[in-house]
Design a protein around this motif. Structure first.
Motif, short mmCIF file in Angstrom:
data_model
loop_
_atom_site.label_atom_id
_atom_site.label_comp_id
_atom_site.label_asym_id
_atom_site.label_seq_id
_atom_site.Cartn_x
_atom_site.Cartn_y
_atom_site.Cartn_z
N ALA A 44 -58.50 13.66 -21.87
CA ALA A 44 -57.37 14.13 -21.07
C ALA A 44 -57.94 14.82 -19.84
N ALA A 45 -57.39 14.47 -18.68
CA ALA A 45 -57.85 15.06 -17.42
C ALA A 45 -56.70 15.00 -16.43
N GLU A 46 -56.80 15.75 -15.35
CA GLU A 46 -55.77 15.71 -14.33
C GLU A 46 -56.39 15.94 -12.96
N SER A 104 -40.17 12.76 -24.74
CA SER A 104 -40.40 13.90 -23.84
C SER A 104 -39.73 13.68 -22.49
N ALA A 105 -39.73 12.44 -22.00
CA ALA A 105 -39.08 12.16 -20.72
C ALA A 105 -37.56 12.35 -20.82
N LEU A 106 -37.01 12.08 -21.99
CA LEU A 106 -35.57 12.23 -22.19
C LEU A 106 -35.16 13.68 -22.45
N THR A 107 -36.04 14.46 -23.08
CA THR A 107 -35.68 15.83 -23.48
C THR A 107 -36.38 16.91 -22.68
N HIS A 108 -37.44 16.53 -21.96
CA HIS A 108 -38.30 17.47 -21.22
C HIS A 108 -39.01 18.45 -22.16
N ALA A 109 -39.15 18.07 -23.41
CA ALA A 109 -39.84 18.92 -24.39
C ALA A 109 -41.34 18.65 -24.38
N THR A 110 -42.12 19.69 -24.63
CA THR A 110 -43.56 19.54 -24.79
C THR A 110 -43.87 19.05 -26.21
N HIS A 112 -48.12 20.69 -24.52
CA HIS A 112 -48.60 19.68 -23.57
C HIS A 112 -47.44 18.82 -23.09
N ARG A 113 -47.37 18.60 -21.79
CA ARG A 113 -46.39 17.71 -21.20
C ARG A 113 -46.99 16.31 -21.13
N THR A 114 -46.32 15.34 -21.76
CA THR A 114 -46.87 13.99 -21.82
C THR A 114 -46.99 13.40 -20.42
N SER A 115 -47.77 12.33 -20.33
CA SER A 115 -47.98 11.69 -19.03
C SER A 115 -46.66 11.16 -18.47
N ASP A 124 -41.45 14.09 -13.47
CA ASP A 124 -41.34 15.29 -12.64
C ASP A 124 -41.92 15.09 -11.25
N LEU A 125 -42.97 14.25 -11.17
CA LEU A 125 -43.64 14.04 -9.88
C LEU A 125 -43.08 12.85 -9.10
N GLY A 126 -42.05 12.19 -9.66
CA GLY A 126 -41.43 11.07 -8.96
C GLY A 126 -42.29 9.83 -8.93
N ARG A 127 -43.13 9.62 -9.97
CA ARG A 127 -43.98 8.44 -10.04
C ARG A 127 -43.40 7.44 -11.03
N PRO A 128 -43.61 6.13 -10.82
CA PRO A 128 -43.10 5.13 -11.75
C PRO A 128 -43.55 5.40 -13.18
N LEU A 129 -42.65 5.18 -14.13
CA LEU A 129 -42.95 5.47 -15.53
C LEU A 129 -43.57 4.27 -16.23
N GLU A 130 -44.51 4.55 -17.13
CA GLU A 130 -45.26 3.51 -17.84
C GLU A 130 -44.49 3.08 -19.09
#
Length: 326
Positions: free
Chosen positions: A148-150, A216-222, A271-274, A280-286
């Protein structure tokens, strides 16, 4: 040995710095502020323990500047790969190996698997057979990425945890090319075991990505919350059990059970999933590689996936509403 990392984001940047520090002939393909920072100041890695190192790496936006490589390690998001296959061609020669370090069900999954499903193509991860035809499945070496990295600033990678990149041939053999790359990664301080059953590892990682990411994308839960909340844990369990039925029909053996896998997710903490980060960052979802691919495999194996189907429909609409899914 010439190694090109295509996609110098968090994971690609982490690999690039470690390889460069070990003296490998490594180059990176990037763009935008990340590329500008690398070309200007080099690529900085902040390790788990806090130590900071900067490596001067060869980086370019145009792969043609880098020439033919022995290995091209692809670390892009899955949906980003098919459109760039034509751009990658200058990196590929007769002996080039494509290392697929992409999340989800890989496009090459049914290459040399044997049996009734041999050669099956997956539209959800390789629309139009872009990778199957553009790379050729005989070039591929599988890779399951665990670190895991960012990217915390252009040209700056923060390593959070993990250093294992499991490698595997589609036919399960310990080939010369797999062992050579394993040795190069090991010299760089990374763990790179060559696995005879890489597909088993693909599914254990996919178990979490398939369920935790869209929930997580639907609930915003960690992770700690969604894995312990009674309702969301039940949804994740349902998705995982459906996926297990699909995978076992394909010959996969799971070394752990569903409850332990969910407990492992909870242990990661807040942890917030990718997928949540991308939202949150407005990037296309995988979505396609992580969820749609398992639905497609359910159809291939004639396995019902009602929980997966429901969550997939919800997260697709959520992403489309945000303009982040085609």
């Amino acid at each position: 040995m010439k190694i090109c990392v295509f996609g110098a984001g968090a994971i690609g940047g982490y690999m690039g710095v470690k390889l460069a520090q070990a003296g490998a002939d490594v180059s990176l393909v990037a763009r935008g502020p990340q590329l500008a920072a690398m070309q200007d100041r080099g690529l900085t890695l902040i390790e788990e323990a806090g130590q900071e190192t900067t490596a001067r790496v060869r980086a370019a936006e145009d792969p043609a500047e880098l020439g033919v490589q022995d290995y091209v390690i692809v670390t892009l998001k899955a949906h980003s790969v098919p459109p760039v296959v034509p751009r990658m061609q200058p990196l590929i020669g007769p002996g080039t190996t494509i290392v697929s370090g992409v999340n989800g069900v890989p496009w090459w999954y049914f290459h040399k698997i044997g049996g009734a499903y041999e050669g099956t193509r997956l539209a959800s991860v390789d629309p139009g057979n872009a990778q199957w035809d553009g790379f050729g499945p005989d070039r591929v070496l599988g890779c399951v990425v665990y670190p895991a990295a960012e990217v915390i600033a252009p040209g700056v990678i923060k390593h959070i945890e993990g250093n294992r990149f499991s490698l595997g041939e589609p036919d399960g053999s310990k080939s010369e090319r797999a062992l050579a790359l394993s040795a190069a990664l090991s010299e760089a301080g990374l763990k790179a075991p060559v696995r005879p059953r890489l597909r088993d590892e693909i599914w254990v990682k996919l178990w979490g990505n398939l369920s935790f990411n869209p929930i997580s994308a639907l609930t915003h839960a960690t992770l700690d919350v969604l894995c312990t909340d009674t309702g969301t844990r039940a949804v994740a369990r349902g998705m995982m059990l459906e996926a297990q039925q699909v995978a076992e029909k394909l010959g996969v053996k799971f070394p752990i059970d569903v409850e332990r896998r969910i407990d492992g997710g909870a242990a990661v903490g807040a942890h917030r999933t990718s997928m949540l980060q991308d939202l949150d960052l407005g990037r296309p979802l995988e979505i396609d590689a992580l969820v749609g691919s398992v639905q497609e495999l359910g159809r291939v194996t004639e396995t019902p996936t009602p929980t997966i189907d429901t969550v997939l429909a919800l997260v697709q609409l959520r992403a489309r509403s945000a303009g982040l899914y085609r």
